[in-house]
Design an enzyme around this catalytic site. Sequence first.
Site, PDB file in Angstrom:
ATOM      1  N   CYS A   1      -3.428   7.250  -2.666  1.00 29.85           N
ATOM      2  CA  CYS A   1      -2.353   6.083  -2.651  1.00 29.85           C
ATOM      3  C   CYS A   1      -1.106   6.669  -2.881  1.00 29.85           C
ATOM      4  O   CYS A   1      -0.799   7.482  -3.983  1.00 29.85           O
ATOM      5  CB  CYS A   1      -2.654   4.971  -3.808  1.00 29.85           C
ATOM      6  SG  CYS A   1      -1.240   3.556  -3.901  1.00 29.85           S
TER       7      CYS A   1
ATOM      8  N   LYS B   1     -10.285  -4.253  -0.789  1.00 24.55           N
ATOM      9  CA  LYS B   1      -8.980  -3.607  -1.108  1.00 24.55           C
ATOM     10  C   LYS B   1      -9.639  -2.491  -2.258  1.00 24.55           C
ATOM     11  O   LYS B   1     -10.334  -2.826  -3.055  1.00 24.55           O
ATOM     12  CB  LYS B   1      -7.947  -4.634  -1.800  1.00 24.55           C
ATOM     13  CG  LYS B   1      -6.795  -4.117  -2.713  1.00 24.55           C
ATOM     14  CD  LYS B   1      -5.731  -3.417  -1.664  1.00 24.55           C
ATOM     15  CE  LYS B   1      -4.696  -3.002  -2.641  1.00 24.55           C
ATOM     16  NZ  LYS B   1      -4.019  -2.067  -1.806  1.00 24.55           N
TER      17      LYS B   1
HETATM   18  O1  RRO Z   1      -1.592  -0.612  -2.589  1.00 19.57           O
HETATM   19  C1  RRO Z   1      -0.746   0.235  -2.135  1.00 19.57           C
HETATM   20  O2  RRO Z   1       0.338   0.048  -2.012  1.00 19.57           O
HETATM   21  C2  RRO Z   1      -1.532   1.202  -1.162  1.00 19.57           C
HETATM   22  C3  RRO Z   1      -2.808   1.808  -1.378  1.00 19.57           C
HETATM   23 BR1  RRO Z   1      -3.701   1.669  -2.985  1.00 19.57          BR
HETATM   24  C4  RRO Z   1      -3.049   2.871  -0.565  1.00 19.57           C
HETATM   25  O3  RRO Z   1      -4.087   3.549  -0.539  1.00 19.57           O
HETATM   26  N1  RRO Z   1      -2.406   2.991   0.851  1.00 19.57           N
HETATM   27  C5  RRO Z   1      -1.249   2.408   0.950  1.00 19.57           C
HETATM   28  O4  RRO Z   1      -0.527   2.504   2.088  1.00 19.57           O
HETATM   29  N2  RRO Z   1      -0.948   1.143  -0.022  1.00 19.57           N
END
Ligand code: RRO
Length: 312
Positions: A131, A46
């Site tokens: 993100c 993650k």
């Molecule tokens: O954690 C998120 O909300 C998230 C991330 Br960091 C990302 O890069 N892409 C996404 O769809 N969700």
Amino acid sequence: MAVDLSVSWLGVNMENPLYNASGVMCRSREELDAVAASAAGALITKSCTLLPREGNPEPRYAKAPHGSINSMGLPNAGYQYYLDYAKAYDHQGGKPLFVSVSGMSLEDNLEMLAAFRDADLPCLVELNLSCPNLPGKPQIGYDFEASSHVLSEVVKVYHKPFGVKLPPYFDPVHFAEMASVLNSFPSLKYVTCINSVGNGLVIDLDSESVVIKPKGGLGGIGGDYVLPTALANVREFYRLLDDKHVIGCGGVKSGREAFMHILAGATAVQVGTCLYEEGAACFARIRDELAALMQQKGYATLADFRGKLKTM
Ligand code: RRO
């Protein structure tokens, strides 16, 4: 005819080209171990931040008619947790491990990258420039000057080969501008296309409501909805980048979409929404479907068709 699904790139040897998209099944050791124990060819953590984060309020993921919407808000255990996981990982015997980094600021990214540099582990970093779900924080990948600045500071601190996770682009001028930025960094060796299509809105007709809580219901879209956009981004960056790999991500749920990503130029292929919905068993299924499709088409290796998309 025996089909060989293996791929070797940047010193990484994968038995098959499939792994998890960062964010899915990779927040805890247990989840990472489950990907490692599956038929995936590699695994990625993650996206991590300097400090642990709870993320956005729930519900923050929902299945949608043709994919998913999420606004997780970067919940993660903090980079030290993933660094410890990587230090304890059996890099010799196990499958390749990638680490996704997504600091809340440039300074945070530099601090985390310095720690991964100093640990000197055989894992590749995927720096997340995309993100879509942090309220008030624009996606860096949509600001070409900011992307260039971030990368120029990153390469001062981090000297090993690394990659970036990009948001989807929708205009040829933007593909060209971002490719030109990326091409000026020789140690940037790969790009992952695409992150979720940011700030979509899924509506439940019965309840006349949004389906996730954060940001008034807006979130990153994945799954079938995004396949053509993902393929276009893989294709265009494959054409425009010098000597860099493109990792495909977006809309892969069977051997067919995996084949399409590789045909468009992808070196390897990540699975997000389908993995979330189906679990780690999806890797063996997609792998076997890809092998059967290659067999049927008469291809013995991925290199036999990678990038060989026909145009009219
Ligand atoms: O954690 C998120 O909300 C998230 C991330 Br960091 C990302 O890069 N892409 C996404 O769809 N969700």
